[in-house]
Design a protein around this motif. Sequence first.
Motif, PDB file in Angstrom:
ATOM      1  N   MET A  92      24.649  26.938  17.496  1.00 38.55           N
ATOM      2  CA  MET A  92      24.394  27.894  18.572  1.00 38.55           C
ATOM      3  C   MET A  92      25.730  28.376  19.153  1.00 38.55           C
ATOM      4  O   MET A  92      26.636  27.556  19.358  1.00 38.55           O
ATOM      5  CB  MET A  92      23.567  27.203  19.662  1.00 38.55           C
ATOM      6  CG  MET A  92      22.756  28.155  20.480  1.00 38.55           C
ATOM      7  SD  MET A  92      21.645  27.263  21.599  1.00 38.55           S
ATOM      8  CE  MET A  92      20.412  26.632  20.468  1.00 38.55           C
ATOM      9  N   LYS A  93      25.836  29.667  19.408  1.00 38.49           N
ATOM     10  CA  LYS A  93      27.098  30.230  19.918  1.00 38.49           C
ATOM     11  C   LYS A  93      27.413  29.659  21.307  1.00 38.49           C
ATOM     12  O   LYS A  93      26.520  29.608  22.158  1.00 38.49           O
ATOM     13  CB  LYS A  93      26.917  31.755  20.014  1.00 38.49           C
ATOM     14  CG  LYS A  93      28.163  32.538  19.719  1.00 38.49           C
ATOM     15  CD  LYS A  93      27.780  34.008  19.589  1.00 38.49           C
ATOM     16  CE  LYS A  93      28.870  34.956  19.962  1.00 38.49           C
ATOM     17  NZ  LYS A  93      29.672  34.812  21.086  1.00 38.49           N
ATOM     18  N   PRO A  94      28.663  29.214  21.554  1.00 40.05           N
ATOM     19  CA  PRO A  94      28.949  28.646  22.884  1.00 40.05           C
ATOM     20  C   PRO A  94      28.939  29.706  23.977  1.00 40.05           C
ATOM     21  O   PRO A  94      29.270  30.861  23.727  1.00 40.05           O
ATOM     22  CB  PRO A  94      30.361  28.075  22.728  1.00 40.05           C
ATOM     23  CG  PRO A  94      30.956  28.766  21.567  1.00 40.05           C
ATOM     24  CD  PRO A  94      29.819  29.188  20.667  1.00 40.05           C
ATOM     25  N   MET A  95      28.577  29.286  25.182  1.00 40.31           N
ATOM     26  CA  MET A  95      28.664  30.171  26.339  1.00 40.31           C
ATOM     27  C   MET A  95      30.013  29.886  26.998  1.00 40.31           C
ATOM     28  O   MET A  95      30.300  28.737  27.351  1.00 40.31           O
ATOM     29  CB  MET A  95      27.518  29.846  27.313  1.00 40.31           C
ATOM     30  CG  MET A  95      27.212  30.919  28.329  1.00 40.31           C
ATOM     31  SD  MET A  95      28.393  31.146  29.666  1.00 40.31           S
ATOM     32  CE  MET A  95      28.619  29.526  30.276  1.00 40.31           C
ATOM     33  N   ILE A  96      30.838  30.905  27.079  1.00 43.51           N
ATOM     34  CA  ILE A  96      32.171  30.725  27.676  1.00 43.51           C
ATOM     35  C   ILE A  96      32.204  31.461  29.014  1.00 43.51           C
ATOM     36  O   ILE A  96      31.885  32.651  29.069  1.00 43.51           O
ATOM     37  CB  ILE A  96      33.275  31.257  26.734  1.00 43.51           C
ATOM     38  CG1 ILE A  96      33.198  30.523  25.389  1.00 43.51           C
ATOM     39  CG2 ILE A  96      34.658  31.081  27.367  1.00 43.51           C
ATOM     40  CD1 ILE A  96      34.140  31.016  24.329  1.00 43.51           C
ATOM     41  N   LEU A  97      32.555  30.738  30.094  1.00 41.32           N
ATOM     42  CA  LEU A  97      32.621  31.391  31.406  1.00 41.32           C
ATOM     43  C   LEU A  97      33.719  32.442  31.350  1.00 41.32           C
ATOM     44  O   LEU A  97      34.808  32.176  30.858  1.00 41.32           O
ATOM     45  CB  LEU A  97      32.980  30.381  32.508  1.00 41.32           C
ATOM     46  CG  LEU A  97      31.946  29.345  32.903  1.00 41.32           C
ATOM     47  CD1 LEU A  97      32.516  28.488  34.033  1.00 41.32           C
ATOM     48  CD2 LEU A  97      30.640  29.991  33.344  1.00 41.32           C
ATOM     49  N   ASN A  98      33.429  33.590  31.853  1.00 40.24           N
ATOM     50  CA  ASN A  98      34.412  34.658  31.779  1.00 40.24           C
ATOM     51  C   ASN A  98      34.496  35.246  33.176  1.00 40.24           C
ATOM     52  O   ASN A  98      33.669  36.065  33.557  1.00 40.24           O
ATOM     53  CB  ASN A  98      33.883  35.679  30.753  1.00 40.24           C
ATOM     54  CG  ASN A  98      34.955  36.647  30.365  1.00 40.24           C
ATOM     55  OD1 ASN A  98      36.109  36.517  30.796  1.00 40.24           O
ATOM     56  ND2 ASN A  98      34.594  37.635  29.559  1.00 40.24           N
ATOM     57  N   HIS A  99      35.477  34.753  33.939  1.00 41.87           N
ATOM     58  CA  HIS A  99      35.524  35.149  35.346  1.00 41.87           C
ATOM     59  C   HIS A  99      36.965  34.984  35.854  1.00 41.87           C
ATOM     60  O   HIS A  99      37.599  33.960  35.579  1.00 41.87           O
ATOM     61  CB  HIS A  99      34.569  34.251  36.142  1.00 41.87           C
ATOM     62  CG  HIS A  99      34.271  34.754  37.503  1.00 41.87           C
ATOM     63  ND1 HIS A  99      35.191  34.770  38.525  1.00 41.87           N
ATOM     64  CD2 HIS A  99      33.150  35.294  38.020  1.00 41.87           C
ATOM     65  CE1 HIS A  99      34.653  35.270  39.607  1.00 41.87           C
ATOM     66  NE2 HIS A  99      33.407  35.608  39.325  1.00 41.87           N
ATOM     67  N   PRO A 100      37.462  35.960  36.594  1.00 42.76           N
ATOM     68  CA  PRO A 100      38.844  35.851  37.071  1.00 42.76           C
ATOM     69  C   PRO A 100      39.099  34.589  37.899  1.00 42.76           C
ATOM     70  O   PRO A 100      40.185  33.996  37.807  1.00 42.76           O
ATOM     71  CB  PRO A 100      39.041  37.101  37.938  1.00 42.76           C
ATOM     72  CG  PRO A 100      37.880  37.989  37.696  1.00 42.76           C
ATOM     73  CD  PRO A 100      36.821  37.223  36.981  1.00 42.76           C
ATOM     74  N   MET A 101      38.123  34.130  38.692  1.00 41.17           N
ATOM     75  CA  MET A 101      38.361  32.934  39.513  1.00 41.17           C
ATOM     76  C   MET A 101      38.417  31.666  38.656  1.00 41.17           C
ATOM     77  O   MET A 101      39.072  30.688  39.023  1.00 41.17           O
ATOM     78  CB  MET A 101      37.291  32.798  40.612  1.00 41.17           C
ATOM     79  CG  MET A 101      37.419  33.796  41.742  1.00 41.17           C
ATOM     80  SD  MET A 101      39.113  34.022  42.365  1.00 41.17           S
ATOM     81  CE  MET A 101      39.520  32.400  42.985  1.00 41.17           C
TER      82      MET A 101
END
Length: 208
Positions: free
Chosen positions: A1-10
């Motif tokens: 399953m494709k990983p979920m990567i947090l993508n956020h400036p903070m």
Amino acid sequence: MKPMILNHPMIEHKISILRNEKTSTKEFRELISEIAMILCYEALKDASIYEYDVKTPITETKGLRVNENDYAFVPILRAGMGMVDGVLQVMPNAKIGHIGLFRNEETLEPVEYYCKLPKNIEKKTVILLDPMLATGGSGSAAITMLKKRGVKKIKFLSIISAPVGLKKIESDHPDVEIYTAKCDEKLNDNGYIVPGLGDAGDRIYGTK
Ligand code: PRP
Ligand code: URA
């Protein structure tokens, strides 16, 4: 399953503080905990909710609740313990198990030394916690230990991952969902994530 990567400036902001070798143990612990909490919210987006009656000061309405008994958090000792406070802020009543694994520093192979899981673990969704997913050896071995004990649904939360570690979990355990705050560039010859943050356990506990 494709990983979920947090993508956020903070998240970038906070991970950069974690990377800094001058960051204090206190701030390091606080940030690991905070990012773990955010990852946990993401991982629980698909949680089942049940309606119940609530009386507000104004009227009667329907409330919604998640059955916390359906979940268990399992940190991989030692560094995974640094994520427990954060995830407990999301789900304070979830049960907690422990898996003890360390990486043999020469072979980089995981060595198992402890496993204590809550009752009826096979009926729960397990949220496995480890801040570092490097070769993926420890994560994959921990998932195998859980599956041997009957666990069917596993979500793996890590703060920093290496591409090779993500690939290993995806290929050894394609059914496991991975939530990570950041995917770094590579591993160095000693199996450390580059640029990474060093040894997570040592930085959480101040042991070096
Ligand atoms: C670290 C980390 C992971 C493992 C990752 O633990 O917390 O468990 O290494 O490496 P891998 O993906 O290559 O297996 P370590 O073995 O240093 O033990 P510790 O948590 O007790 O410090
Ligand atoms: N374990 C850590 O704590 N850090 C790394 O970079 C790799 C494995």
